[in-house]
Design an enzyme around this catalytic site. Structure first.
Site, PDB file in Angstrom:
ATOM      1  N   GLY A 221      14.871  14.209  48.248  1.00 42.63           N
ATOM      2  CA  GLY A 221      13.786  14.733  49.086  1.00 42.63           C
ATOM      3  C   GLY A 221      12.598  13.802  49.069  1.00 42.63           C
ATOM      4  O   GLY A 221      12.716  12.619  48.730  1.00 42.63           O
ATOM      5  N   ASN A 222      11.438  14.314  49.437  1.00 41.12           N
ATOM      6  CA  ASN A 222      10.216  13.520  49.423  1.00 41.12           C
ATOM      7  C   ASN A 222       9.028  14.435  49.139  1.00 41.12           C
ATOM      8  O   ASN A 222       9.184  15.632  48.947  1.00 41.12           O
ATOM      9  CB  ASN A 222      10.034  12.748  50.734  1.00 41.12           C
TER      10      ASN A 222
END
Length: 409
Positions: A221-222
């Site tokens: 993810g981020n």
């Protein structure tokens, strides 16, 4: 936009009362003058001495300031203020405001207020969801008061809900945005009556991150918080648009009337965006979509081993490129680019490849912007040229972006 504004800050008996100190500091930093009115219960959570030290004004709590007959005029406060903010606002105070029960200085000040009133609820989640609380909120909104929706949490039943007071930065940004919209108009029309240049337009917005699963408990993810995309959705709604918001996993809430679709993965966002886009006039692709995902997802949790773990990745679906391919002559696309180097060159190339009408460029090299920040600094790149903007709250950045979109819709 708050320079010289006079704000009455009402504080009630909530555990969130300590956040009033942060609100005061933010308001004063932006040039506002703050007068605190606190309920007797509020003084159980925070001392008037602390509040007075921050505002450089005596805190008002009782009708009579001294035993010699000196009294505080709620009428004068109502005439003095440019706005009133009640934060935190308890369920009890909501009920008194809605029903005109003027048994303390705060409520009498509210009933005498000539300026716009904002209130930020703070209470147990189940209390907030109770029909009586919701009825009081609906009543207050019908009077023209402006609610700053509480943040999300979980009810005792396990269901997601709202209750915790919104963060001070968001509250102050809402008030600042109100004055920005009002002061930009030639008349003193109310916030809800500000320009409706997106009426009869349908806007599709993507926001937040995507999670690409490695195994049942881990993902790629981020750091995206979704704040920019949600600010864009709110701005479009304020200007009359019908908004569909496709959101990745974020801890944000949106106003009633915004159609929100929650997703987790890029594939889910791709499927919904490509299905929805033909029914919309424009798409604003603000989500930080993962570019890669594991080639295979493990069905069970991967256990720690002494050897290195190698995970093969493959590209995810390119949402912007597909919508650019689908775009019809009447439709518009706004893309986003987050770059770490060669910013303008990379963003311009992306705009052309994705068939976007303009691209909003962010840079990770500007401190205090992009991921998880309340501020942003952007550059808008279109075929007509480049527009640069200063660092400002994301709520104001959203207005700049929607102004640009409105010009070409």
């Amino acid at each position: 936009m708050l320079k010289g504004k006079k704000i009455v800050l009402g504080i009630t008996g909530s555990i969130a009362a300590y956040k009033a100190c942060i609100i005061i500091r933010l308001l004063i930093k932006k040039g506002a003058e703050v007068q605190v009115v606190i309920t007797p219960a509020g003084k159980e959570f925070i001392t008037p001495i602390t509040l007075s030290a921050l505002t450089h004004k005596p805190v008002i709590s009782e009708f009579f300031a001294q035993r010699d007959g000196t009294w505080n005029s709620h009428v004068d406060l109502g005439l003095w203020a440019d706005a009133m903010l009640i934060a935190p606002c308890t369920a009890s105070t909501l009920g008194k405001m809605a029903n005109g029960i003027a048994d303390n200085m705060l409520i009498t000040t509210y009933l005498s207020m000539k300026a716009p009133v904002f209130f930020a609820p703070a209470m147990d989640l189940d209390m907030y969801k109770h029909p009586s609380t919701q009825q009081n909120i609906a009543t207050l909104k019908s009077f023209g008061n402006r609610i700053i929706e509480p943040a999300s949490g979980f009810l005792a039943s396990g269901l997601e809900g709202k209750g915790r007071m919104e963060e001070p930065e968001t509250i102050v940004n809402e008030i600042e945005l109100f004055f920005a919209n009002r002061d930009n108009d030639s008349t003193t029309q109310s916030y809800s009556d500000s320009k409706q240049d997106l009426s009869n337009k349908r806007i599709l917005i993507t926001a937040g991150p995507t999670y690409e699963k490695i195994d049942p408990v881990r993902f790629i993810g981020n750091y995206s918080s979704g704040k920019m995309g949600f600010a864009l959705a709110e701005e479009c709604k304020r200007r009359g648009a019908e908004v569909t918001l496709i959101s990745g996993p974020v801890a944000l809430t949106c106003s009633e009337g915004i159609r929100r679709i929650d997703i987790e993965s890029c594939q889910q966002m791709y499927d919904i965006a490509t299905s929805e886009f033909p029914q919309h006039d424009a798409a604003i692709l603000c989500a930080a979509v993962a570019d890669f995902k594991p080639e295979q997802m493990a069905t069970e949790k991967i256990k720690r081993k002494d050897n290195d773990l190698v995970i093969k990745l493959k590209p995810t679906q390119d949402i912007a490129a597909e919508l650019g391919r689908m775009k019809q002559p009447h439709q518009r696309i706004v893309a986003f680019a987050l770059e770490t180097n060669n910013e303008q060159h990379n963003a311009e190339g992306k705009r052309i490849r994705k068939n976007a009408d303009f691209i909003v460029l962010n840079s990770t090299r500007i401190p205090g912007t992009t991921f998880q920040s309340d501020d942003n600094q952007i550059m808008i790149i279109s075929e007509q040229g480049i527009k640069q903007y200063g660092k400002k709250p994301k709520t104001e950045v959203a207005r700049d972006i929607i102004n640009e979109l409105s010009n070409i819709l």
